[in-house]
Design a protein around this motif. Structure first.
Motif: not given
Length: 138
Positions: A48-54, A110-124
């Protein structure tokens, strides 16, 4: 210096998913009482992963397609890891997407840039997994 720790638990019924966990992390920040500091959010599982994106469904679809091209799940026989389990592709997808993020905390937010959100990525998916939120600061 204050320190706050909380675990978020997820059980994705399918194999893969991207879940916006920003509201969960913001709740943790509010409970922590920290106004200035750092927030670490990391996946506590190696598939699993945690990442920041739109937070945009087209982008999530594109990630899913791209990751499946990089490390396709099937045929599972293509991987040496797949003896007891069939999740070698999930390990590789996690490696690409990353383990954790660190976000600055400024004035209690949380001091984000434009459009940034935190995601949990599940791969299994198909079992309970956890994400650690660790907040330190004043």
């Amino acid at each position: 210096m204050k320190s706050y720790r909380h675990e978020l638990w997820f059980e994705v019924p399918g194999r893969r998913a991207f879940i916006n966990i920003t509201p969960n992390v913001e709740e943790c920040l509010a409970r922590s009482g920290v106004r200035e500091g750092l927030c670490l959010v990391n996946a506590m599982h190696i598939t699993a992963s945690v990442f920041i994106n739109d937070d945009e469904s087209g982008l999530h679809h594109d990630y899913d397609v791209w990751l499946e091209k990089l490390a396709p799940h099937e045929p599972v026989s293509q991987y040496r890891h797949n003896g007891y389990e069939d999740n070698a592709d999930a390990h590789m997808k996690r490696q690409v997407m990353g383990r954790e993020v660190v976000v600055a905390i400024t004035e209690g937010k949380l001091d984000f840039g434009t459009g940034e959100q935190i995601f949990y990525g599940e791969f299994d998916g198909g079992r309970k997994k956890r994400v650690l939120v660790k907040i330190i600061g004043e």
